[in-house]
Design a protein around this motif. Structure first.
Motif, PDB file in Angstrom:
ATOM      1  N   GLY A  69       0.823  -1.209   0.000  1.00 28.98           N
ATOM      2  CA  GLY A  69       0.000   0.000   0.000  1.00 28.98           C
ATOM      3  C   GLY A  69       0.853   1.253   0.000  1.00 28.98           C
ATOM      4  O   GLY A  69       0.534   2.235  -0.673  1.00 28.98           O
ATOM      5  N   ASN A  70       1.950   1.228   0.759  1.00 31.44           N
ATOM      6  CA  ASN A  70       2.848   2.376   0.773  1.00 31.44           C
ATOM      7  C   ASN A  70       3.490   2.585  -0.592  1.00 31.44           C
ATOM      8  O   ASN A  70       3.694   3.720  -1.021  1.00 31.44           O
ATOM      9  CB  ASN A  70       3.927   2.200   1.841  1.00 31.44           C
ATOM     10  CG  ASN A  70       3.368   2.335   3.232  1.00 31.44           C
ATOM     11  OD1 ASN A  70       2.303   2.906   3.427  1.00 31.44           O
ATOM     12  ND2 ASN A  70       4.084   1.800   4.204  1.00 31.44           N
ATOM     13  N   ALA A  71       3.805   1.504  -1.271  1.00 33.32           N
ATOM     14  CA  ALA A  71       4.391   1.631  -2.604  1.00 33.32           C
ATOM     15  C   ALA A  71       3.387   2.254  -3.571  1.00 33.32           C
ATOM     16  O   ALA A  71       3.739   3.129  -4.373  1.00 33.32           O
ATOM     17  CB  ALA A  71       4.841   0.269  -3.118  1.00 33.32           C
ATOM     18  N   PHE A  72       2.133   1.804  -3.491  1.00 31.86           N
ATOM     19  CA  PHE A  72       1.121   2.403  -4.351  1.00 31.86           C
ATOM     20  C   PHE A  72       0.893   3.872  -4.002  1.00 31.86           C
ATOM     21  O   PHE A  72       0.637   4.693  -4.873  1.00 31.86           O
ATOM     22  CB  PHE A  72      -0.193   1.639  -4.266  1.00 31.86           C
ATOM     23  CG  PHE A  72      -0.177   0.356  -5.040  1.00 31.86           C
ATOM     24  CD1 PHE A  72       0.146   0.343  -6.390  1.00 31.86           C
ATOM     25  CD2 PHE A  72      -0.496  -0.836  -4.423  1.00 31.86           C
ATOM     26  CE1 PHE A  72       0.168  -0.835  -7.102  1.00 31.86           C
ATOM     27  CE2 PHE A  72      -0.486  -2.019  -5.138  1.00 31.86           C
ATOM     28  CZ  PHE A  72      -0.154  -2.024  -6.478  1.00 31.86           C
ATOM     29  N   LEU A  73       1.005   4.208  -2.718  1.00 34.30           N
ATOM     30  CA  LEU A  73       0.845   5.587  -2.304  1.00 34.30           C
ATOM     31  C   LEU A  73       1.974   6.450  -2.857  1.00 34.30           C
ATOM     32  O   LEU A  73       1.762   7.597  -3.236  1.00 34.30           O
ATOM     33  CB  LEU A  73       0.792   5.672  -0.781  1.00 34.30           C
ATOM     34  CG  LEU A  73       0.373   6.995  -0.188  1.00 34.30           C
ATOM     35  CD1 LEU A  73      -1.021   7.380  -0.673  1.00 34.30           C
ATOM     36  CD2 LEU A  73       0.388   6.920   1.323  1.00 34.30           C
ATOM     37  N   GLU A  74       3.179   5.900  -2.911  1.00 36.42           N
ATOM     38  CA  GLU A  74       4.307   6.629  -3.499  1.00 36.42           C
ATOM     39  C   GLU A  74       4.057   6.915  -4.971  1.00 36.42           C
ATOM     40  O   GLU A  74       4.315   8.007  -5.454  1.00 36.42           O
ATOM     41  CB  GLU A  74       5.600   5.811  -3.347  1.00 36.42           C
ATOM     42  CG  GLU A  74       6.053   5.624  -1.944  1.00 36.42           C
ATOM     43  CD  GLU A  74       7.339   6.354  -1.659  1.00 36.42           C
ATOM     44  OE1 GLU A  74       7.812   7.098  -2.527  1.00 36.42           O
ATOM     45  OE2 GLU A  74       7.843   6.188  -0.548  1.00 36.42           O
ATOM     46  N   VAL A  75       3.564   5.906  -5.692  1.00 36.38           N
ATOM     47  CA  VAL A  75       3.265   6.091  -7.113  1.00 36.38           C
ATOM     48  C   VAL A  75       2.160   7.123  -7.284  1.00 36.38           C
ATOM     49  O   VAL A  75       2.234   7.991  -8.157  1.00 36.38           O
ATOM     50  CB  VAL A  75       2.871   4.745  -7.768  1.00 36.38           C
ATOM     51  CG1 VAL A  75       2.368   4.958  -9.184  1.00 36.38           C
ATOM     52  CG2 VAL A  75       4.056   3.793  -7.757  1.00 36.38           C
ATOM     53  N   GLN A  76       1.161   7.040  -6.436  1.00 36.95           N
ATOM     54  CA  GLN A  76       0.063   8.001  -6.521  1.00 36.95           C
ATOM     55  C   GLN A  76       0.560   9.415  -6.226  1.00 36.95           C
ATOM     56  O   GLN A  76       0.084  10.382  -6.816  1.00 36.95           O
ATOM     57  CB  GLN A  76      -1.036   7.619  -5.546  1.00 36.95           C
ATOM     58  CG  GLN A  76      -2.255   8.512  -5.638  1.00 36.95           C
ATOM     59  CD  GLN A  76      -3.336   8.098  -4.665  1.00 36.95           C
ATOM     60  OE1 GLN A  76      -3.106   7.296  -3.772  1.00 36.95           O
ATOM     61  NE2 GLN A  76      -4.510   8.652  -4.841  1.00 36.95           N
ATOM     62  N   ALA A  77       1.514   9.537  -5.310  1.00 40.39           N
ATOM     63  CA  ALA A  77       2.041  10.849  -4.970  1.00 40.39           C
ATOM     64  C   ALA A  77       2.736  11.496  -6.164  1.00 40.39           C
ATOM     65  O   ALA A  77       2.792  12.723  -6.264  1.00 40.39           O
ATOM     66  CB  ALA A  77       3.008  10.737  -3.796  1.00 40.39           C
ATOM     67  N   LEU A  78       3.261  10.680  -7.058  1.00 42.03           N
ATOM     68  CA  LEU A  78       3.871  11.234  -8.262  1.00 42.03           C
ATOM     69  C   LEU A  78       2.833  11.926  -9.136  1.00 42.03           C
ATOM     70  O   LEU A  78       3.124  12.928  -9.793  1.00 42.03           O
ATOM     71  CB  LEU A  78       4.565  10.131  -9.066  1.00 42.03           C
ATOM     72  CG  LEU A  78       5.768   9.475  -8.411  1.00 42.03           C
ATOM     73  CD1 LEU A  78       6.238   8.301  -9.259  1.00 42.03           C
ATOM     74  CD2 LEU A  78       6.882  10.470  -8.218  1.00 42.03           C
ATOM     75  N   PHE A  79       1.620  11.368  -9.145  1.00 40.46           N
ATOM     76  CA  PHE A  79       0.583  11.905 -10.010  1.00 40.46           C
ATOM     77  C   PHE A  79      -0.297  12.940  -9.319  1.00 40.46           C
ATOM     78  O   PHE A  79      -0.864  13.806  -9.964  1.00 40.46           O
ATOM     79  CB  PHE A  79      -0.293  10.766 -10.546  1.00 40.46           C
ATOM     80  CG  PHE A  79       0.474   9.811 -11.406  1.00 40.46           C
ATOM     81  CD1 PHE A  79       0.897  10.174 -12.675  1.00 40.46           C
ATOM     82  CD2 PHE A  79       0.799   8.553 -10.930  1.00 40.46           C
ATOM     83  CE1 PHE A  79       1.611   9.303 -13.459  1.00 40.46           C
ATOM     84  CE2 PHE A  79       1.514   7.669 -11.722  1.00 40.46           C
ATOM     85  CZ  PHE A  79       1.926   8.047 -12.986  1.00 40.46           C
ATOM     86  N   GLU A  80      -0.410  12.848  -8.006  1.00 47.34           N
ATOM     87  CA  GLU A  80      -1.254  13.781  -7.263  1.00 47.34           C
ATOM     88  C   GLU A  80      -0.424  14.408  -6.143  1.00 47.34           C
ATOM     89  O   GLU A  80      -0.184  13.798  -5.116  1.00 47.34           O
ATOM     90  CB  GLU A  80      -2.455  13.055  -6.673  1.00 47.34           C
ATOM     91  CG  GLU A  80      -3.351  12.433  -7.717  1.00 47.34           C
ATOM     92  CD  GLU A  80      -4.493  11.672  -7.093  1.00 47.34           C
ATOM     93  OE1 GLU A  80      -4.763  11.853  -5.898  1.00 47.34           O
ATOM     94  OE2 GLU A  80      -5.122  10.889  -7.821  1.00 47.34           O
ATOM     95  N   ALA A  81      -0.034  15.645  -6.347  1.00 44.40           N
ATOM     96  CA  ALA A  81       0.861  16.306  -5.394  1.00 44.40           C
ATOM     97  C   ALA A  81       0.170  16.584  -4.063  1.00 44.40           C
ATOM     98  O   ALA A  81       0.836  16.675  -3.031  1.00 44.40           O
ATOM     99  CB  ALA A  81       1.385  17.608  -5.990  1.00 44.40           C
ATOM    100  N   ASP A  82      -1.155  16.705  -4.032  1.00 45.45           N
ATOM    101  CA  ASP A  82      -1.831  17.013  -2.775  1.00 45.45           C
ATOM    102  C   ASP A  82      -1.841  15.836  -1.810  1.00 45.45           C
ATOM    103  O   ASP A  82      -2.163  15.995  -0.639  1.00 45.45           O
ATOM    104  CB  ASP A  82      -3.253  17.491  -3.029  1.00 45.45           C
ATOM    105  CG  ASP A  82      -4.092  16.478  -3.789  1.00 45.45           C
ATOM    106  OD1 ASP A  82      -3.510  15.643  -4.497  1.00 45.45           O
ATOM    107  OD2 ASP A  82      -5.330  16.542  -3.677  1.00 45.45           O
TER     108      ASP A  82
END
Length: 81
Positions: free
Chosen positions: A39-52
Motif C-alpha cells: 500500500g505504501n508503494a502504491f501511495l508513493e506512485v500516486q504521490a507522483l501523479f497527485e501532489a496534494d
C-alpha cells in the motif's frame, strides 16, 4: 467469455508474482513483508501523479521512522529490566 478467461489469467499471474516475491524476500531477509508495504508503494506512485497526497505519504514515513526507532532502542534504564 474470453474477457473473463483473460482476466482470470492476469489475476493468477499477478497473485503468483506477489507470492513469489514474498517467498524470495523471506528467504533473503528472514522477514515476511506486510501487505501495508504494498500500500505504501502504491501511495508513493500516486504521490507522483497527485501532489496534494504528498502530506499523507510524509506522515506515513514519519510514523514508520518513529516505529523503527522505538524498536531499535533498548530499555530506558540499563540497570533495570
Amino acid at each position: 467469455m474470453t474477457f473473463i478467461a483473460l482476466l482470470s489469467v492476469v489475476l493468477l499471474v499477478i497473485f503468483s508474482i506477489i507470492l513469489y516475491d514474498r517467498w524470495r524476500w523471506k528467504r533473503e531477509t528472514g522477514k515476511v513483508p506486510k501487505f501495508g508495504s504494498v500500500g505504501n508503494a502504491f501511495l508513493e506512485v500516486q504521490a507522483l501523479f497527485e501532489a496534494d497526497k504528498q502530506h499523507v505519504l510524509e506522515m506515513k514515513q514519519e510514523q514508520e521512522e518513529k516505529k523503527d526507532q522505538e524498536e531499535a532502542g533498548g530499555p530506558d534504564e540499563p540497570g533495570r529490566g
